[in-house]
Structure formats: C-alpha cells, structure tokens
Design an enzyme around this catalytic site. Structure first.
Site, PDB file in Angstrom:
ATOM      1  N   LYS A 119      17.954  -4.143  -1.839  1.00 53.05           N
ATOM      2  CA  LYS A 119      18.433  -4.919  -0.396  1.00 53.05           C
ATOM      3  C   LYS A 119      18.059  -6.354  -0.651  1.00 53.05           C
ATOM      4  O   LYS A 119      16.978  -6.953  -0.750  1.00 53.05           O
ATOM      5  CB  LYS A 119      17.263  -4.468   0.547  1.00 53.05           C
ATOM      6  CG  LYS A 119      17.543  -4.812   2.016  1.00 53.05           C
ATOM      7  CD  LYS A 119      16.643  -4.052   2.945  1.00 53.05           C
ATOM      8  CE  LYS A 119      17.114  -4.642   4.374  1.00 53.05           C
ATOM      9  NZ  LYS A 119      16.873  -5.834   4.776  1.00 53.05           N
ATOM     10  N   LYS A 314      11.294  -0.808   2.693  1.00 58.82           N
ATOM     11  CA  LYS A 314      10.969  -2.404   2.824  1.00 58.82           C
ATOM     12  C   LYS A 314       9.810  -2.262   1.854  1.00 58.82           C
ATOM     13  O   LYS A 314       8.803  -1.676   1.964  1.00 58.82           O
ATOM     14  CB  LYS A 314      10.417  -2.654   4.087  1.00 58.82           C
ATOM     15  CG  LYS A 314      11.555  -2.478   5.197  1.00 58.82           C
ATOM     16  CD  LYS A 314      12.508  -3.672   5.287  1.00 58.82           C
ATOM     17  CE  LYS A 314      12.041  -4.851   5.508  1.00 58.82           C
ATOM     18  NZ  LYS A 314      13.147  -5.786   5.882  1.00 58.82           N
TER      19      LYS A 314
END
Ligand code: 3B8
Length: 331
Positions: A119, A314
C-alpha cells in the site's frame, strides 16, 4: 539538398530519436534499469531538441522534450471521475483479516484467490489515455471530483506520455516521493528557511498540486499504478493479469505483489513486510489484499464507499527516523 529532403530526413530522425528516448526512459524510470549512459541519453535528447527547434512543426506533445510546460496555471480545473475513485476498508489485526475472508466466502461461491500488493503512501491519481496518448491526469479529490493535474503529471518521468500500444484506457495509481528525494528536499528547504514537509506523502501532494509544473519537475516524483478503471482494449480477467498487461503497456506497477490461495498465506506475506518495510525506497502504510479474479470481484461488489472485495491491512505508525540536518528525530 532540397529543404523537403532535409525535412523528410529530419522527420525520420525525430521519430527514431523519440522511440529511442522512450525506450531508454522506460527502462530507466519504469524498470529502474539503466541500459545507456546518462551522457549518451543526454546527447540523443539534445539532438531531438535541436531538430525540433529547427523544424517546429515536427514537435508533438508526446515528445519527451515536451514534458515540462512553460505556463503557470492560475488554478486547477475540476474533473468529474466517470467512475468514482473509492477508498478501502481497513484491517488492523489478523482477526480483521479472518472476518474479511469469512465475508468473502459468504459473498461468492466461485473459486477465488487473493492478491497482496504494497500500500504505497502517496497521492491517488487517475490517468486517461486515448489511442495510447496521455490526455488527462486528475487527483482523487473527494472521489467524485478531482483536480486536473495533467501538466504536472507530464513532468513525472515514470509516467509514459504514450503507451506501447494505442489503447484507450483509464488507470489509477499512486504518485509518491521516494524517501531519498524527501530527505534532500527537506534539507534544501531547511537551508532556505522554508517549512519542512512532515512526510513524503505531503511533499508529493505539494509537488503535484503545484501551479508551476516546473516546480513539480524538480520534486523527482514517481508512480505505481494498480487499478484499471476503463479497460478499453485490455483483456485481463484478474488483478494479477491486469498488472502484467500494464507492465507490457509501459505503465509502472509495483512488483512486490503475491497471489495467495488462503488468508493464512496473506498473513504470512504481511508479516514478511514488517521488517522489509524500512528497507524500501518508498513509504508504504500497509498491504492491500484483493480478490484476484474479476468475475468474483463482480459478484462480491461494492458498498457505497468501498469495494467489498478488497481491504487494506494497516501497519502501526512507522518507527522511522527522518534525518533533518545532523539531528535524528524518531517520529
Ligand atoms: N495505495 C495503494 O498502493 C493502493 C490503493 C488502492 C486503492 O485505493 C483502491 C481503491 C479501490 F476502490 C479499489 C482498489 C484499490 O486498490 C488499491 N491498491 C493499491 N495498491
């Protein structure tokens, strides 16, 4: 020699030089491989500039000499995204991923695999190509309305001004600033008494959304693309194949990606990046997990805000260090 003959020769030479410079530019800026010395590249580039000055009507806006425009924009035009640029749902631990996996299994009975991608922590952008030529670049904005940053994106060397095939497509990705460029930029700003940027993402945003494209050109920005919004002539049936097709078109994708058959494999891939992350030349803030097969994605569908077939795992805030002058700050 008659001017026509010279013109014809110049036209042929200009076309050959463009092909050569595009090829070398692709290896260098998209594949991070240098196949020619800088001196040789500069010599070819200089020859093209001189020929285009001598024969102005040979100039076309997909020439590598036309990346940095001269005018300063007064503001950014608004661009409506035909297909909204959605955001991703988040996962913060292994349990969130298992719940995601269970939801997916309930939403499709088709066989599917996952694909994991880094990401990239940058600025989301959308690029439109018409018959292989870059015609529009826009920021994500609020997902429906973004800003026209075409002149700025044209200065980003990893963005091809023309594709290897004359496809009409729309691709989406991330514009980012490499860590090394971020450190140098902040040192310069510090020396000039300017405010430093808190992170590469902010520096990329400031560079990309600068009304003077010459400033953008100085920021050494780069890109990774990861989504095809309009497939045009592309034929991929999975995310993995779509990324391969983008590579073949000359569009830069991130090659740290892995197809995983199970969520356990996904978790192992995520764990493998907890350490590797600090060695990467660009910042990432997690791992994006997607159902790989497009047919299954279609069945699983979207919520109003985000695709149901993808999730962003995350990482915890990076215990990175940013060196500002000789002081080391741990952020
Ligand atoms: N920052 C990223 O590296 C990254 C971001 C997205 C998205 O934001 C994203 C948003 C969607 F609606 C669908 C797919 C996506 O895939 C994505 N894939 C990535 N690799």
């Amino acid at each position: 020699m008659s001017i026509n003959q010279t013109f014809e020769e110049a036209k042929k030479r200009v076309s050959d030089l463009r092909d050569l410079l595009d090829k070398y530019g692709y290896h260098y800026y998209v594949q991070d491989k240098s196949v020619i010395s800088d001196a040789d590249y500069d010599r070819l580039y200089k020859e093209l500039v001189e020929l285009e000055e001598q024969f102005p009507n040979l100039v076309s806006n997909d020439s590598p000499t036309q990346r940095v425009g001269g005018t300063i924009s007064s503001g950014f035009e608004k661009v409506v995204h035909d297909i909204p640029m959605l955001s991703l749902g988040n996962a913060f631990d292994e349990n969130d991923l298992i719940e995601f996996d269970n939801r997916i299994k309930k939403l499709t009975d088709k066989p599917f695999s996952y694909i994991c991608e880094l990401k990239i922590d940058g600025l989301a952008i959308a690029l439109k190509y018409k018959a292989g030529k870059l015609v529009l670049a826009a920021t994500r904005g609020n997902g429906t309305i973004g800003e026209n940053v075409t002149q700025n994106i044209r200065t980003v060397k990893s963005v091809p001004l023309r594709l290897k095939k004359p496809y009409t497509i729309e691709v989406r990705g991330e514009c980012y600033m490499p860590k090394s460029s971020f450190v140098v930029l902040n040192e310069e700003r510090e020396e000039n008494g300017e405010a430093v940027f808190a992170n590469p993402r902010n520096a990329a945003a400031g560079g990309l959304r600068n009304l003077d494209a010459k400033e953008t050109a100085k920021r050494n920005l780069s890109t990774f693309f990861y989504t095809v919004a309009d497939f045009g002539e592309m034929t991929a049936n999975s995310q993995e194949d779509a990324l391969k097709e983008l590579d073949e078109l000359g569009i830069r994708t991130n090659h740290e990606r892995k197809v995983c058959e199970t969520i356990e494999e996904v978790w192992a891939y995520i764990q493998s990046f907890l350490d590797k992350r600090t060695q990467l030349p660009y910042e990432i803030d997690g791992i994006v997990i997607k159902v790989n097969e497009f047919e299954a994605q279609g069945e699983i569908g979207y919520t109003v805000k985000a695709p149901r077939w993808a999730i962003a795992y995350k990482f915890k805030a990076e215990e990175g260090t940013t060196v500002i002058r000789d002081i080391e700050w741990t952020i």
